[in-house]
Design a protein around this motif. Structure first.
Motif, PDB file in Angstrom:
ATOM      1  N   ASP A 201      46.446  22.737  14.296  1.00 32.01           N
ATOM      2  CA  ASP A 201      46.324  24.059  13.665  1.00 32.01           C
ATOM      3  C   ASP A 201      44.892  24.296  13.186  1.00 32.01           C
ATOM      4  OD1 ASP A 201      47.195  26.554  12.858  1.00 32.01           O
ATOM      5  OD2 ASP A 201      47.801  25.870  10.869  1.00 32.01           O
ATOM      6  N   VAL A 202      43.943  24.069  14.090  1.00 28.62           N
ATOM      7  CA  VAL A 202      42.516  24.219  13.789  1.00 28.62           C
ATOM      8  C   VAL A 202      41.993  25.491  14.462  1.00 28.62           C
ATOM      9  CG1 VAL A 202      40.217  23.224  14.186  1.00 28.62           C
ATOM     10  CG2 VAL A 202      42.123  21.752  13.494  1.00 28.62           C
ATOM     11  N   LEU A 203      41.223  26.288  13.719  1.00 36.13           N
ATOM     12  CA  LEU A 203      40.598  27.482  14.305  1.00 36.13           C
ATOM     13  C   LEU A 203      39.449  27.077  15.216  1.00 36.13           C
ATOM     14  CD1 LEU A 203      40.417  29.836  11.187  1.00 36.13           C
ATOM     15  CD2 LEU A 203      42.142  29.823  12.998  1.00 36.13           C
ATOM     16  N   PHE A 204      39.135  27.962  16.151  1.00 38.80           N
ATOM     17  CA  PHE A 204      38.029  27.699  17.074  1.00 38.80           C
ATOM     18  C   PHE A 204      37.069  28.879  17.046  1.00 38.80           C
ATOM     19  CE2 PHE A 204      35.798  27.123  21.077  1.00 38.80           C
ATOM     20  CZ  PHE A 204      35.626  25.747  21.116  1.00 38.80           C
ATOM     21  N   PHE A 205      35.831  28.613  16.665  1.00 43.83           N
ATOM     22  CA  PHE A 205      34.782  29.634  16.652  1.00 43.83           C
ATOM     23  C   PHE A 205      33.851  29.368  17.825  1.00 43.83           C
ATOM     24  CE2 PHE A 205      35.130  29.286  11.752  1.00 43.83           C
ATOM     25  CZ  PHE A 205      36.305  30.022  11.763  1.00 43.83           C
ATOM     26  N   THR A 206      33.638  30.370  18.657  1.00 40.08           N
ATOM     27  CA  THR A 206      32.807  30.162  19.843  1.00 40.08           C
ATOM     28  C   THR A 206      31.698  31.202  19.929  1.00 40.08           C
ATOM     29  OG1 THR A 206      32.856  30.083  22.281  1.00 40.08           O
ATOM     30  CG2 THR A 206      34.578  31.367  21.219  1.00 40.08           C
ATOM     31  N   ASP A 207      30.479  30.709  19.962  1.00 41.94           N
ATOM     32  CA  ASP A 207      29.272  31.528  20.070  1.00 41.94           C
ATOM     33  C   ASP A 207      28.911  31.595  21.549  1.00 41.94           C
ATOM     34  OD1 ASP A 207      26.674  32.476  20.222  1.00 41.94           O
ATOM     35  OD2 ASP A 207      25.872  31.159  18.665  1.00 41.94           O
ATOM     36  N   GLU A 208      29.108  32.770  22.164  1.00 45.27           N
ATOM     37  CA  GLU A 208      28.946  32.910  23.608  1.00 45.27           C
ATOM     38  C   GLU A 208      27.812  33.870  23.974  1.00 45.27           C
ATOM     39  OE1 GLU A 208      32.778  33.672  25.391  1.00 45.27           O
ATOM     40  OE2 GLU A 208      33.706  31.949  24.394  1.00 45.27           O
ATOM     41  N   VAL A 209      26.748  33.879  23.171  1.00 48.17           N
ATOM     42  CA  VAL A 209      25.671  34.849  23.395  1.00 48.17           C
ATOM     43  C   VAL A 209      24.959  34.648  24.726  1.00 48.17           C
ATOM     44  CG1 VAL A 209      25.279  35.280  20.943  1.00 48.17           C
ATOM     45  CG2 VAL A 209      23.974  33.487  22.115  1.00 48.17           C
ATOM     46  N   TYR A 210      25.074  33.455  25.305  1.00 50.07           N
ATOM     47  CA  TYR A 210      24.391  33.193  26.579  1.00 50.07           C
ATOM     48  C   TYR A 210      25.352  33.260  27.770  1.00 50.07           C
ATOM     49  CZ  TYR A 210      20.616  31.604  23.543  1.00 50.07           C
ATOM     50  OH  TYR A 210      19.638  31.548  22.574  1.00 50.07           O
TER      51      TYR A 210
ATOM     52  N   THR B 290      41.301  31.865  17.850  1.00 53.96           N
ATOM     53  CA  THR B 290      39.902  31.834  18.285  1.00 53.96           C
ATOM     54  C   THR B 290      39.157  33.091  17.839  1.00 53.96           C
ATOM     55  OG1 THR B 290      40.433  30.509  20.247  1.00 53.96           O
ATOM     56  CG2 THR B 290      38.363  31.725  20.296  1.00 53.96           C
ATOM     57  N   VAL B 291      37.928  32.894  17.369  1.00 52.35           N
ATOM     58  CA  VAL B 291      36.992  33.992  17.131  1.00 52.35           C
ATOM     59  C   VAL B 291      35.867  33.841  18.147  1.00 52.35           C
ATOM     60  CG1 VAL B 291      35.409  35.111  15.521  1.00 52.35           C
ATOM     61  CG2 VAL B 291      37.522  34.067  14.672  1.00 52.35           C
ATOM     62  N   THR B 292      35.702  34.858  18.984  1.00 56.14           N
ATOM     63  CA  THR B 292      34.659  34.854  20.006  1.00 56.14           C
ATOM     64  C   THR B 292      33.512  35.745  19.548  1.00 56.14           C
ATOM     65  OG1 THR B 292      36.331  34.586  21.736  1.00 56.14           O
ATOM     66  CG2 THR B 292      34.128  35.287  22.430  1.00 56.14           C
ATOM     67  N   MET B 293      32.311  35.180  19.483  1.00 55.76           N
ATOM     68  CA  MET B 293      31.138  35.918  19.005  1.00 55.76           C
ATOM     69  C   MET B 293      30.130  36.080  20.136  1.00 55.76           C
ATOM     70  SD  MET B 293      30.915  33.933  15.338  1.00 55.76           S
ATOM     71  CE  MET B 293      31.282  32.347  16.092  1.00 55.76           C
ATOM     72  N   ASN B 294      29.509  37.260  20.183  1.00 61.37           N
ATOM     73  CA  ASN B 294      28.598  37.536  21.279  1.00 61.37           C
ATOM     74  C   ASN B 294      27.544  38.539  20.834  1.00 61.37           C
ATOM     75  OD1 ASN B 294      27.501  37.658  23.937  1.00 61.37           O
ATOM     76  ND2 ASN B 294      29.528  37.299  24.791  1.00 61.37           N
ATOM     77  N   SER B 295      26.629  38.858  21.758  1.00 65.19           N
ATOM     78  CA  SER B 295      25.508  39.735  21.430  1.00 65.19           C
ATOM     79  C   SER B 295      24.939  40.363  22.689  1.00 65.19           C
ATOM     80  CB  SER B 295      24.411  38.915  20.721  1.00 65.19           C
ATOM     81  OG  SER B 295      23.205  39.628  20.652  1.00 65.19           O
ATOM     82  N   LEU B 296      24.460  41.597  22.542  1.00 68.69           N
ATOM     83  CA  LEU B 296      23.741  42.232  23.656  1.00 68.69           C
ATOM     84  C   LEU B 296      22.304  41.735  23.751  1.00 68.69           C
ATOM     85  CD1 LEU B 296      24.765  46.017  23.558  1.00 68.69           C
ATOM     86  CD2 LEU B 296      25.519  44.248  25.138  1.00 68.69           C
ATOM     87  N   GLY B 297      21.799  41.185  22.643  1.00 71.13           N
ATOM     88  CA  GLY B 297      20.387  40.822  22.575  1.00 71.13           C
ATOM     89  C   GLY B 297      19.960  39.819  23.628  1.00 71.13           C
ATOM     90  N   LYS B 298      20.777  38.786  23.843  1.00 71.90           N
ATOM     91  CA  LYS B 298      20.423  37.763  24.830  1.00 71.90           C
ATOM     92  C   LYS B 298      20.625  38.280  26.243  1.00 71.90           C
ATOM     93  CE  LYS B 298      19.544  34.594  21.714  1.00 71.90           C
ATOM     94  NZ  LYS B 298      19.890  35.284  20.470  1.00 71.90           N
ATOM     95  N   THR B 299      21.742  38.978  26.480  1.00 72.48           N
ATOM     96  CA  THR B 299      22.053  39.471  27.815  1.00 72.48           C
ATOM     97  C   THR B 299      20.964  40.391  28.349  1.00 72.48           C
ATOM     98  OG1 THR B 299      24.419  39.313  27.379  1.00 72.48           O
ATOM     99  CG2 THR B 299      23.744  40.766  29.180  1.00 72.48           C
TER     100      THR B 299
END
Length: 232
Positions: A174-183, A205-214
């Motif tokens: 029962d562990v949360l998963f945080f994923t930084d997928e900016v690349y 899961t929390v999925t994090m992203n950005s337009l800055g890298k893309t």
């Protein structure tokens, strides 16, 4: 680190930005938006049209259908998405597992949240997650695992098999998963796999992203977090 790189003429791996500017069509769209008077306060969770576009892209990438009003939150770059996630979902004393090397904001925001950081080092030559070490590191106090994939600065991309193993740990404990997928769009030798798309993982899961890298427009600070309503 950046000042030292300039002083010694070194290649700087400390900054997450490119040495070229973003594409003209994106800049022209921003200019047109300014001319169209889209310059006033917006909803703090994101402009509906943009949230819908994020949801559409996520569906194309993962097959998952989102409610853009309840599962997408636009932020000031992915850095704010990281801070909001840590401060919103981590309580003092919670254990969070990080994989080193990692973006400095991870440790900074977790410290503000009062978390206990447990660090696992990814080692050359393949920078694989040491599964046995991860398994032994998870405890009854582990609240979340945070991963950056594709990984900066190593370039490591995690296979479906390895992500599935980590996912099983999360589900069983029962562990949360945080994923930084900016690349995620800077993938050249294999397809990026989003942890949220694995069976049973979207709900934690929390999925994090950005337009800055893309789009190589890091100064615009446009990011977002995707999560089920109870985590959002």
């Amino acid at each position: 680190m950046s000042s030292l790189a300039i002083k010694h003429g070194a290649i700087n791996l400390g900054g997450g930005f490119t040495n070229f500017d973003g594409p003209e069509f994106v800049k022209e769209a921003a200019i047109q938006a300014i001319r169209d008077a889209k310059n006033q306060y917006a909803l703090v969770c994101g402009v509906p049209e943009f949230n819908s576009a994020i949801a559409a892209r996520f569906k194309k990438d993962t097959g998952l259908v989102l409610d853009p009003d309840k599962e997408v939150t636009v932020t000031s770059g992915c850095t704010e998405a990281i801070a909001a996630t840590m401060l919103g979902l981590i309580n003092p004393g919670d254990e969070v597992i990080l994989f080193a090397p990692f973006y400095d904001s991870y440790e900074a925001t977790l410290s503000v949240a009062g978390a206990k950081i447990k660090c696992i080092t990814l080692r050359p030559p393949d920078f694989a997650v040491p599964i046995d070490e991860l398994k032994s590191t998870i405890s009854k106090n582990t609240r979340a695992i945070l991963i950056n994939t594709p990984h900066n600065p190593t370039g490591k991309m995690f296979t479906r098999e390895k992500l599935s193993t980590i996912a099983s740990f999360c589900i069983d404990n029962d562990v949360l998963f945080f994923t930084d997928e900016v690349y995620d769009k800077l993938a050249f030798e294999m397809d990026h796999i989003s942890m949220a798309s694995l069976p049973g993982m979207y709900e934690q899961t929390v999925t994090m992203n950005s337009l800055g890298k893309t789009f190589s427009l890091t100064g615009w600070k446009i990011g977002w977090a995707i999560a089920p309503p109870h985590l959002t």
